[in-house]
Design a protein around this motif. Sequence first.
Motif, short mmCIF file in Angstrom:
data_model
loop_
_atom_site.label_atom_id
_atom_site.label_comp_id
_atom_site.label_asym_id
_atom_site.label_seq_id
_atom_site.Cartn_x
_atom_site.Cartn_y
_atom_site.Cartn_z
N ILE A 190 48.81 41.05 97.01
CA ILE A 190 48.36 41.98 95.95
C ILE A 190 49.48 42.95 95.60
N GLU A 191 50.19 43.44 96.61
CA GLU A 191 51.31 44.34 96.34
C GLU A 191 52.37 43.68 95.46
N LYS A 192 52.63 42.41 95.72
CA LYS A 192 53.69 41.68 94.99
C LYS A 192 53.14 40.88 93.82
N ARG A 193 51.82 41.02 93.57
CA ARG A 193 51.17 40.32 92.46
C ARG A 193 51.39 38.81 92.55
N LYS A 194 51.09 38.25 93.71
CA LYS A 194 51.24 36.80 93.85
C LYS A 194 50.02 36.20 94.53
N THR A 195 49.74 34.94 94.21
CA THR A 195 48.58 34.25 94.75
C THR A 195 48.96 33.01 95.55
N LEU A 196 50.23 32.64 95.56
CA LEU A 196 50.71 31.49 96.33
C LEU A 196 51.61 31.97 97.46
N PHE A 197 51.46 31.34 98.64
CA PHE A 197 52.15 31.82 99.83
C PHE A 197 52.86 30.66 100.53
N SER A 198 54.03 30.96 101.07
CA SER A 198 54.85 29.94 101.72
C SER A 198 54.67 30.00 103.24
N GLU A 199 55.33 29.06 103.92
CA GLU A 199 55.28 29.05 105.39
C GLU A 199 55.95 30.30 105.96
N GLU A 200 57.00 30.78 105.28
CA GLU A 200 57.66 32.00 105.74
C GLU A 200 56.73 33.21 105.64
#
Length: 729
Positions: free
Chosen positions: A409-419
């Motif tokens: 939410i802070e970075k305005r993203k909905t997709l996440f990586s393994e990192e």
Amino acid sequence: MDCSKTPVIENHWVSFDWCRYSDIGRDSVSVTRFGRPEFLQCGQCLVHHCKSLSTSSGQDPIEQHRRRLRDWFSHVPNEEMRFGSYSIKNWRVDPVIVESSPEENRELTAKLGVYSHIEPKQSQIIKVDQVFTTACDESPVKNVLLYGMVGTGKNAMVNKLVLNWCDGKLSQFDIILPFSCVDLASQNQPTSLNKLITRKYAQLKSIVPQIGLGKQGNVLFIFTDLEQLRLDFRLSKTELCNDPNEPLPPNSMLVNLLRKYLLPDVNILVTTRPSAVDSIPPMYVGRYVRTCGFTDVEQQYLFFKNRLNISGYDQANENLMNMLYRNLQRQSQITSDCFLPSYCWIICATLHFLHFTTANTPIQTLTSLYTSFLRLNFGGQILDASYQQDISIVRFVAKTVGKLAYEGIEKRKTLFSEEDLQRCFELDTKAEEELNQLTAFQIDVLGFFMSPIAQFNSDPLLRFTIPAMQEYVAALYIVLGEKKSVLEKVGMVVSDTIGKASEDVTAILAIVSKLVPFRILTLVRLVNIFPRMFKKISAKSKKGIANTMVFEMFKQDDEFNSDVLEQINVSILGEEVEVSSTAGGERAGTQCFELFPIFMAGLLAQNNRLLLEQLGCTIKNITVREIANNLKKNLSNVTGKQLPSSEFMDLLFFLYELQNDAFAGEICKSFQSLNLSQVQMTPLKCFVITSIMNTSSHPIEEINLSLCNLNGDCLKILQTLLIRCRDLK
């Protein structure tokens, strides 16, 4: 009222944890790990069972057993009774089960260690009453392992199997004996198999010796939640025993049953989550069966149609179902979400909340729907009963998945990586035991919240299966105080340590200081001062939560979006909305995160805090009061400004979710005019507006309801508010 006449869910994904509470004859009642006895929530069931205890001993014990199992397996959680149509005929939607293997289970967890959903082959699909049947030329199956991640329908399949037997539809078994490994794991002393059966099912006391001697026909043992027990099939660790009267630890008893050393002729069905599939060697499993949830649109639509079926013909309801069906047929995000029957439930509950609210309908809050959703799926389960760490699954979800959600939410993203996963789970700092816990959590639970997304020429990414769940768990992460600075983390440990030892340390140092230099006195003062310093640090944290709520609520980027209730409606029904696309291909409309502050407010409400308490997540009254005081100051600075109509609607919904009339009344005093122009009104929105504005009795100068599509139901709900208005547009 006879509980047996109460409408029940025969095949739904939600099921009461029957095995833990089926011990009618015991002096004590099993309770959830973090809550009150579930038993107490159904007084009618308790009366019914008390009556059944007094039946004459001359009755057939098997028939008594059928009746009592039917009562227990027909029990329905209170959350199920709060919305929609409810009857036995409406619940014939069974999740799909398929024949599987350990190799397939490992393949399904290959992507980021998160359980993936794949469409089963038609040849693999079997029916629940066929799991023990084989071809004529094959030896009969004795041990079956049924596995699947949270929410795919394991309990629904067990419920169907037991209820079919209770109704005489499963003639291949003469008696069924269900047990919960959660209950078995809580036993502190060894017990014999015969004593276990007698204690759990007192009505079978007269025939237990025959069961132990194998003279009671075809017997089926069912053990649910195998992941709660640690099985060891090594002979050096688990002694062999073939005497049903010999006391054994629960895990040793189950090992001997599976080995066919104890009661070799009985059938055994074990259910578990994917992480525990390999805890039983393949040589002791005759068949692996996997639950797949709903595999096609027709199953999903049938679930929605049955649950939302309103008595009588209603064109508006018919149009709603048609819109939903078209959206499912488009293979949109909601279609992939609803392969989990449990997610069909939360979407169905949300639709009912949005569209079937009337002036006479008991109204819930959106936050309470999501909290009830977690309670239905996880109850008070702890992370791992076999380890020393005593933390509930929901608390761990807030601490880890919530952190990932909040950073998104802070970075305005909905997709996440393994990192991203490794950073939020802090894998680099974990010991071996903690890593084992995290691996099981990723396989069994993380896939319930997140789904892998294939990327062309790149590593797969994860997204939250339902976008609103990202905002809910992020809100849980913040409100539970899991977001801590380094100073807070260190301060909490030091403060707790000093708080426990300060009196002893102070007394000792006070004596020693008379014999040593004056500097010791300074140390004594520091020992006493530090806890007070930490309280100030903690108070700043509460202020930060209030600041976050207001900041997220009134971001300039969201000024011209539709109100949040309309956004939820669009995400489910698939109506066309004006959204721009980002370079990464994600819709900007999915990155508003306007539910996030609303969920934070809702989690502070008393009813949600009581539910969270049962889930092992405590929000103290003093915390709520500190957040509310800071929130009041921040909102006072904002509410004096003229807000766009959609944002004003969101503010009213924010206050509604908070469920604090005194707080809402103070804020509403500054609302001299209400600009709700172009807000697409529904009975729910009208109810929210009226309930919030009625917390204050001050006169209203003007209400702007132009282009709101008001109907008779809306005007009826708004009537008390319109009377107070001097000028209506």
